[in-house]
Design a protein around this motif. Sequence first.
Motif, PDB file in Angstrom:
ATOM      1  N   ILE A  71       0.852  -1.193   0.000  1.00 30.62           N
ATOM      2  CA  ILE A  71       0.000   0.000   0.000  1.00 30.62           C
ATOM      3  C   ILE A  71       0.883   1.236   0.000  1.00 30.62           C
ATOM      4  CG2 ILE A  71      -1.721   1.298   1.316  1.00 30.62           C
ATOM      5  CD1 ILE A  71      -2.614  -1.455   2.462  1.00 30.62           C
ATOM      6  N   ILE A  72       0.565   2.162  -0.887  1.00 31.94           N
ATOM      7  CA  ILE A  72       1.305   3.425  -0.898  1.00 31.94           C
ATOM      8  C   ILE A  72       0.454   4.487  -0.213  1.00 31.94           C
ATOM      9  CG2 ILE A  72       0.568   4.188  -3.197  1.00 31.94           C
ATOM     10  CD1 ILE A  72       3.628   5.127  -3.469  1.00 31.94           C
ATOM     11  N   THR A  73       1.042   5.134   0.768  1.00 39.75           N
ATOM     12  CA  THR A  73       0.368   6.167   1.544  1.00 39.75           C
ATOM     13  C   THR A  73       0.771   7.539   1.001  1.00 39.75           C
ATOM     14  OG1 THR A  73       2.203   6.342   3.100  1.00 39.75           O
ATOM     15  CG2 THR A  73       0.488   4.687   3.597  1.00 39.75           C
ATOM     16  N   PRO A  74       0.093   8.599   1.421  1.00 41.05           N
ATOM     17  CA  PRO A  74       0.545   9.934   1.007  1.00 41.05           C
ATOM     18  C   PRO A  74       2.015  10.186   1.377  1.00 41.05           C
ATOM     19  CG  PRO A  74      -1.669  10.078   1.858  1.00 41.05           C
ATOM     20  CD  PRO A  74      -1.200   8.669   2.123  1.00 41.05           C
ATOM     21  N   GLY A  75       2.474   9.630   2.485  1.00 41.29           N
ATOM     22  CA  GLY A  75       3.890   9.751   2.841  1.00 41.29           C
ATOM     23  C   GLY A  75       4.787   9.063   1.828  1.00 41.29           C
TER      24      GLY A  75
END
Length: 140
Positions: free
Chosen positions: A84-88
Motif C-alpha cells: 500500500i502506498i500512503t501519502p507519505g
Amino acid sequence: MAISKKQKRTITVDGKTYLWWVFDEVDQTEFDGTQIKLISEGQSHYLKYGLEQSDDNRRVVIGLQNAGVLIQLECPKFEDEQGIITPGGVRKLIEWCRMRPDENTVRTIKHAYEPKLHPLSEERIGQLYKRILDAVNKGV
C-alpha cells in the motif's frame, strides 16, 4: 487537455502540486497490475510507479507529457510491506525523483525513450535525464 479530478488526490511537495491516483491496468502501460500515476499541476511531466514490482527490478518512469520523452530509473521501494502506498510514500517518491544525482547518489537508467531517435547514445540519454530533471524541479 484537462484531467478530471474525480477519484484523484492532490499532494504538494516544495510548493509544487501533483494530482495522483492508484489504478490497475495490464498490457497498456509500463507496469502490469496496481500502479500510481502522478501528473504535475501544469501537466508538463508525469511519474509512474508500479506497486507490484519485484525488489530486483524496481523502477520509476519520469516523462515529459507533451514531448513523449521518458526515462525509467532503478529506484527504491515506496510502498509499505502490504503493498500500500500512503501519502507519505507518494511524497517520498516525488522527493526521490526530484533529487539531482551527485557523487554520493547513483541513478541507474534502465530505459530511455525519445520519439524517432532509437537507439539513443549514452550522451543523449544523459541529456534527456537532465532535461527531465529540469522540468521536474521547475514544476512547470
